[in-house]
Design an enzyme around this catalytic site. Sequence first.
Site, PDB file in Angstrom:
ATOM      1  N   SER A 129       0.810  -1.215   0.000  1.00  0.00           N
ATOM      2  CA  SER A 129       0.000   0.000   0.000  1.00  0.00           C
ATOM      3  C   SER A 129       0.849   1.273   0.000  1.00  0.00           C
ATOM      4  O   SER A 129       1.570   1.535  -0.959  1.00  0.00           O
ATOM      5  CB  SER A 129      -0.955  -0.040   1.199  1.00  0.00           C
ATOM      6  OG  SER A 129      -1.944   0.957   1.097  1.00  0.00           O
ATOM      7  N   LYS A 151      -0.482  -4.164  -3.377  1.00  0.00           N
ATOM      8  CA  LYS A 151      -1.798  -3.670  -2.953  1.00  0.00           C
ATOM      9  C   LYS A 151      -2.003  -2.274  -3.529  1.00  0.00           C
ATOM     10  O   LYS A 151      -1.488  -1.289  -3.009  1.00  0.00           O
ATOM     11  CB  LYS A 151      -1.912  -3.622  -1.429  1.00  0.00           C
ATOM     12  CG  LYS A 151      -3.274  -3.104  -0.933  1.00  0.00           C
ATOM     13  CD  LYS A 151      -3.338  -3.072   0.583  1.00  0.00           C
ATOM     14  CE  LYS A 151      -4.694  -2.544   1.066  1.00  0.00           C
ATOM     15  NZ  LYS A 151      -4.866  -1.100   0.813  1.00  0.00           N
ATOM     16  N   ASP A 186       9.822   5.688 -10.123  1.00  0.00           N
ATOM     17  CA  ASP A 186       9.312   6.333 -11.336  1.00  0.00           C
ATOM     18  C   ASP A 186      10.062   7.619 -11.675  1.00  0.00           C
ATOM     19  O   ASP A 186      10.227   7.962 -12.849  1.00  0.00           O
ATOM     20  CB  ASP A 186       7.819   6.638 -11.193  1.00  0.00           C
ATOM     21  CG  ASP A 186       6.948   5.402 -11.399  1.00  0.00           C
ATOM     22  OD1 ASP A 186       7.513   4.333 -11.678  1.00  0.00           O
ATOM     23  OD2 ASP A 186       5.717   5.512 -11.274  1.00  0.00           O
TER      24      ASP A 186
END
Length: 550
Positions: free
Chosen positions: A292, A317, A303
């Site tokens: 999460s 998740k 990224d």
Amino acid sequence: MNIKRWGVITAVAIGSVALLSAFKQTDKYFEIAKNMELFSAVYKEVNLLYVDEVNPSQTMTTGIDAMLESLDPYTNYIPEDKIEDFRTQMTGQYGGIGAVIGERKDKIIILMPYEGFPAQKAGLQIGDEILSVDGIVTTSKNSGDVSKLLRGQADTPLKIKVKRFNTPEPLEFTLVRQKIKISNVPYFGMVNTNTGYIKLSDFTQAASIEVKKALTDLKAKGATQIIFDLRGNPGGLLNEAVNISNIFIPKDKLVVSTKGKVSEWNTKYITELVPDDLNIPIAVLVSGRSASASEIVAGVIQDYDRGVIIGQRSYGKGLVQTTRELPYNSQIKVTTAKYYTPSGRCIQAIDYAHRAADGSVSKFADSLHVAFKTTNGRTVYDGGGVTPDITVVQDSISPILVALVSKSLLFDYATEYRSKHESIGDARTFNLSDRDYQDFVTWLKDKDYSYTTKVEKTLDEMTKQSKQEKYFDAMKDQLDQMKKVIAKDKENDLIKFQSQIMEYLEEEIASRYYLQKGIIESSFDSDKDIQSALEVLNNKTKYNSILSGK
């Protein structure tokens, strides 16, 4: 066809679609009303006619839980009597003594006092057996019941009676409960002269403030590179994930976007603050239990090519939950959206929307994973957690270590060791000698740590199958011989897996002197993820090469 005629046809078509949509909506509302009436009728008949007395609240809770379980594991009903536990989970705060307790061999044991809170200040130690709380005997209670006795309003006193190893008489402690705020950062410190280490275990309120403080303190101590440990972190508050990401990435950058069925949950979360440090090299540690919010942070760092991700693929998740209030002081935590990292990937690993006939779920197939690009053009994929830039393969845990841990023998030996040794020096440099290990092996001689290996289970299955298929008589001698070989070889497991057992035992012993800090610092030299992080951080050419994608 003239424009007027085309307009009439178009209007009729639009009207038909709207009418069809209305019918579908009406059908849906009818289905809801019908099933609510059926559920109410079943509930009424069971409570009225069932042979034994039925607890109405418990029966209803069971029904609600079963209904929500068919959706995903994160959509949960929270009845009034569990609200306080839920708030503790979200805020990390409660009124109590500041200690983790648990059951060991049918005894309620202090497993970990938190540093700086009443239990530790009063002198309670790991391994103390709780005998009573305010005169209420606890020997027949479970850890949940005892935990409720220990918790209460801040500034209220309580007395705890405990039995301590090698102490003939019970010890009694008087404590004053206080507001306990469990730290999101249970430890930060220097691994070496220039490498700082931050362990983030949760994303409850103020997690970002704690990380900021840790980073500032470590840089003041000379840290020029950071290991950020998110292993085992189950996640928590989304806004804290955004704020923690903002510590390392610029203002006005996308951190995460959420998309759901209801448009109000379609949101983009952008960094709003000036970052603390855009340049310090970072190695983020993740594991299969990083989930999460911890995956959001790891995904953002990856990224934007801001740091190197190390460890094992994270849990996967990618679902966002929202809490809504219900009647009678109850609540529901419901999955309302999926989240997407800045590159556009959703890292949700399990497809709960498509269940098999038996109700089981499976992960998204690798063939369905979609490729995305980081800022520097590196390829990353959706549908299966965050894949590390450097994957570290962990050693498999030996069956004998599992047995020693599950039977609390390492725990008990560490407690006994503490009673005989006043100090161990620095946790980082504490090591058991071969002589110490032999003392442990001797101590084990009259203890039961029997265990079954996978090979033994396979052999048992072969024996069972050979009997069913009428081959047993022909194979009996060979099977017996293999059993003897395995049994003989198991006698050497304490030696064969000595290094693995010693590492665990050293951490357990270090915790008796330095609590959570001791466990972490004792593991620095043997932790393969940390060693991999140090290797890449100290090799700037390799570090930059990974982030550039070259």
